[in-house]
Design a protein around this motif. Structure first.
Motif, PDB file in Angstrom:
ATOM      1  N   PHE A 246       0.833  -1.211   0.000  1.00 51.78           N
ATOM      2  CA  PHE A 246       0.000   0.000   0.000  1.00 51.78           C
ATOM      3  C   PHE A 246       0.863   1.255   0.000  1.00 51.78           C
ATOM      4  O   PHE A 246       0.576   2.210  -0.686  1.00 51.78           O
ATOM      5  CB  PHE A 246      -0.975  -0.016   1.182  1.00 51.78           C
ATOM      6  N   ASN A 247       1.941   1.233   0.776  1.00 54.57           N
ATOM      7  CA  ASN A 247       2.864   2.357   0.807  1.00 54.57           C
ATOM      8  C   ASN A 247       2.144   3.685   1.018  1.00 54.57           C
ATOM      9  O   ASN A 247       2.371   4.650   0.294  1.00 54.57           O
ATOM     10  CB  ASN A 247       3.691   2.443  -0.491  1.00 54.57           C
ATOM     11  N   ASP A 248       1.247   3.728   1.999  1.00 58.15           N
ATOM     12  CA  ASP A 248       0.455   4.952   2.136  1.00 58.15           C
ATOM     13  C   ASP A 248       0.323   5.441   3.588  1.00 58.15           C
ATOM     14  O   ASP A 248      -0.526   6.275   3.874  1.00 58.15           O
ATOM     15  CB  ASP A 248      -0.947   4.736   1.542  1.00 58.15           C
ATOM     16  N   GLN A 249       1.145   4.922   4.488  1.00 58.65           N
ATOM     17  CA  GLN A 249       1.022   5.326   5.895  1.00 58.65           C
ATOM     18  C   GLN A 249       2.008   6.443   6.244  1.00 58.65           C
ATOM     19  O   GLN A 249       3.078   6.547   5.639  1.00 58.65           O
ATOM     20  CB  GLN A 249       1.293   4.124   6.816  1.00 58.65           C
ATOM     21  N   GLU A 250       1.620   7.216   7.233  1.00 59.51           N
ATOM     22  CA  GLU A 250       2.510   8.270   7.696  1.00 59.51           C
ATOM     23  C   GLU A 250       3.573   7.662   8.616  1.00 59.51           C
ATOM     24  O   GLU A 250       3.270   6.812   9.452  1.00 59.51           O
ATOM     25  CB  GLU A 250       1.683   9.304   8.462  1.00 59.51           C
ATOM     26  N   LEU A 251       4.813   8.098   8.444  1.00 54.50           N
ATOM     27  CA  LEU A 251       5.900   7.569   9.275  1.00 54.50           C
ATOM     28  C   LEU A 251       5.802   8.170  10.676  1.00 54.50           C
ATOM     29  O   LEU A 251       5.636   9.381  10.831  1.00 54.50           O
ATOM     30  CB  LEU A 251       7.270   7.923   8.679  1.00 54.50           C
ATOM     31  N   LYS A 252       5.930   7.284  11.676  1.00 58.62           N
ATOM     32  CA  LYS A 252       5.773   7.753  13.057  1.00 58.62           C
ATOM     33  C   LYS A 252       7.057   7.587  13.851  1.00 58.62           C
ATOM     34  O   LYS A 252       7.789   6.611  13.689  1.00 58.62           O
ATOM     35  CB  LYS A 252       4.637   6.982  13.730  1.00 58.62           C
ATOM     36  N   LYS A 253       7.293   8.543  14.707  1.00 59.48           N
ATOM     37  CA  LYS A 253       8.416   8.504  15.646  1.00 59.48           C
ATOM     38  C   LYS A 253       8.379   7.190  16.414  1.00 59.48           C
ATOM     39  O   LYS A 253       7.305   6.725  16.811  1.00 59.48           O
ATOM     40  CB  LYS A 253       8.259   9.684  16.616  1.00 59.48           C
ATOM     41  N   GLY A 254       9.518   6.575  16.592  1.00 57.83           N
ATOM     42  CA  GLY A 254       9.573   5.344  17.379  1.00 57.83           C
ATOM     43  C   GLY A 254       9.403   4.088  16.550  1.00 57.83           C
ATOM     44  O   GLY A 254       9.617   2.985  17.047  1.00 57.83           O
ATOM     45  N   GLU A 255       9.022   4.244  15.262  1.00 62.33           N
ATOM     46  CA  GLU A 255       8.839   3.061  14.422  1.00 62.33           C
ATOM     47  C   GLU A 255      10.055   2.822  13.529  1.00 62.33           C
ATOM     48  O   GLU A 255      10.827   3.737  13.257  1.00 62.33           O
ATOM     49  CB  GLU A 255       7.604   3.239  13.527  1.00 62.33           C
ATOM     50  N   LEU A 256      10.139   1.575  13.066  1.00 63.56           N
ATOM     51  CA  LEU A 256      11.133   1.264  12.034  1.00 63.56           C
ATOM     52  C   LEU A 256      10.477   1.423  10.675  1.00 63.56           C
ATOM     53  O   LEU A 256       9.250   1.347  10.552  1.00 63.56           O
ATOM     54  CB  LEU A 256      11.608  -0.191  12.172  1.00 63.56           C
TER      55      LEU A 256
END
Ligand SMILES: [Mn+2]
Length: 440
Positions: A246-256
């Motif tokens: 999907f490649n459509d999520q927002e990148l979040k602090k703390g995630e890889l």
């Protein structure tokens, strides 16, 4: 006047090798089908890898026929020159120019295929052709075979047998030649540089899609033709979904973020996976899993040398993954029992390696005469171990859940061991932490 992308002398050498493996036969390779009927929209065309490898000819609707030892030996069927169509679709070589540029003994308009082909097949004992791959062409060839059978009448010869080309062509493509290696290195270099650019662009709040766009722009800028396969840009627990698209999520602090992406350069694929923290700092749990996978990957690269059975790669990887999962406390009991009952598959469930080349999962058999193929110089493959911890796995401490790590490099077998072609993309923790988010 246009030229062949591949030196015609090189193409000739490839066909000679093919001829040595297929005496008395005709090898028939059609162009990749054109899917333009889909909503009247034209899609970027890419020639079939086998067709390109042995003919260098890039136009759709063409067919190459090779009859080792016969005259004519090498025949091309191509679209005729057509001023009006060329205004719409671009340049066509046409039969005469195709023959002289690509070194065919004869070239015919593809509209004459059915008629000419009956005569070309008359003297051969067998046909090499990939069945059930291009259905439209299957029917066309069967029509020709029917005409041939009629022509042969009651001579007792009937239909010639058809052998699959996959293994015989794959066996040639498996060994990368001196002309291919610089192109492969370039594909790997472009892919590596695009990964570095993505590392610099990653930060919290950016969307996976934007990172994907960055990848495409960086590879195109460096002369890539296209991405070699649909890239995976997966942040957070999306990384535990193996074929996340999907490649459509927002990148979040703390995630890889796990990025599996490669460029195609002059028909050769790069294939790289990197995993790193969105906010440039691995958590303790992330670092533990990451360094474990990195360790496994490095040990696997050290294993590579001529003579090693290819299947050892997977077996060794499973051993290393199981030991890691035991060390992390995610599995319990004896290593041998966990290998036996496949308990590790909850955390590691894919192959560690595949051949690489013109196709990402390149041609070439893994078994040879009933045994695992042994590694030999100039074979090219990936090494891509991973550990994926399901988000809902209550058996592991919560800070490990949803961590997915894969590290993938492209490796060429040399006389001594292995040459890693994708070192341009960093994978050490300190190098990654220094790069992430450092772009504009
Ligand atoms: Mn891969």
């Amino acid at each position: 006047m246009r030229n062949s992308l591949v030196d015609p002398k090189v193409l000739k050498k490839r066909r000679q090798k093919l001829g040595e493996a297929t005496p008395g036969s005709a090898i028939v390779i059609p162009a990749h089908p054109e899917f333009i009927r889909n909503n009247d929209v034209h899609h970027a065309y890419r020639q079939d890898s086998n067709m390109f490898y042995f003919s260098g000819f890039e136009e759709p609707e063409s067919v190459m026929v090779f009859r080792p030892g016969l005259d004519p030996e090498y025949i091309l069927f191509v679209r005729e020159k057509n001023v009006e169509r060329e205004t719409w679709d671009g340049f066509r070589f046409g039969p005469d120019m195709a023959a002289s540029v690509f070194g065919a003994d004869r070239a015919y308009p593809v509209n004459d295929f059915d008629r000419v082909m009956v005569d070309l097949l008359e003297p051969v004992e067998k046909i090499y052709y990939r069945l059930n791959w291009n259905h439209e062409f299957d029917s066309r060839l069967f029509r020709v075979l029917d005409s041939l059978k009629q022509k042969r009448g009651r001579s007792g010869r009937g239909y010639p047998p058809i052998f699959d080309t996959t293994e015989i062509l794959g066996d040639i493509r498996l060994f990368k030649t001196p002309e291919e290696i610089p192109l492969i290195k370039k594909a790997c270099e472009i892919s590596s540089e695009a990964h570095v650019a993505m590392m610099k662009a990653v930060r919290p709040g950016v969307n996976e899609r934007e990172i994907y766009g960055k990848f495409l722009s960086e590879i195109m800028k460096r002369g890539a033709d296209r991405e070699a396969y649909g890239a995976i840009v997966a942040s957070g627990a999306n990384a535990t979904v193996l074929h996340y698209r999907f490649n459509d999520q927002e990148l979040k602090k703390g995630e890889l973020i796990l990025i599996d992406a490669g460029a195609e350069y002059q028909y050769y694929a790069g294939d790289i996976t990197r995993t790193f923290p969105v906010n440039a700092k691995f958590s303790k749990a992330q670092k533990e899993v990451y360094e474990a996978v990195l360790n496994i990957q490095k040990k696997m690269i050290e294993l590579v040398k001529p003579g090693i059975p290819q299947k050892n790669m997977q077996e060794e990887c499973i051993k290393l993954v199981v030991q890691t999962l035991l060390d992390l406390g995610f599995l319990s009991g004896k290593a041998s029992e966990n290998i036996e009952n496949k308990s590790y598959q909850k955390y590691y469930m894919h192959g560690v390696s595949h051949w690489l080349g013109m196709d990402v999962h390149d041609a070439g058999v893994y078994q040879y005469k009933g045994e695992s193929r042994k590694l030999e110089p100039n074979m090219l493959f990936t090494i891509e171990p991973g550990i994926y911890i399901p988000l809902n796995d209550t058996k592991v401490p919560s800070d490990y859940r949803g961590i997915g790590v894969r590290i993938e490099d492209d490796v060429l077998v040399t006389n001594m061991g292995a040459e890693v072609l994708t070192t341009g993309a960093p994978k050490e923790v300190s190098d990654l932490e220094a790069l992430i988010g450092k772009g504009n």
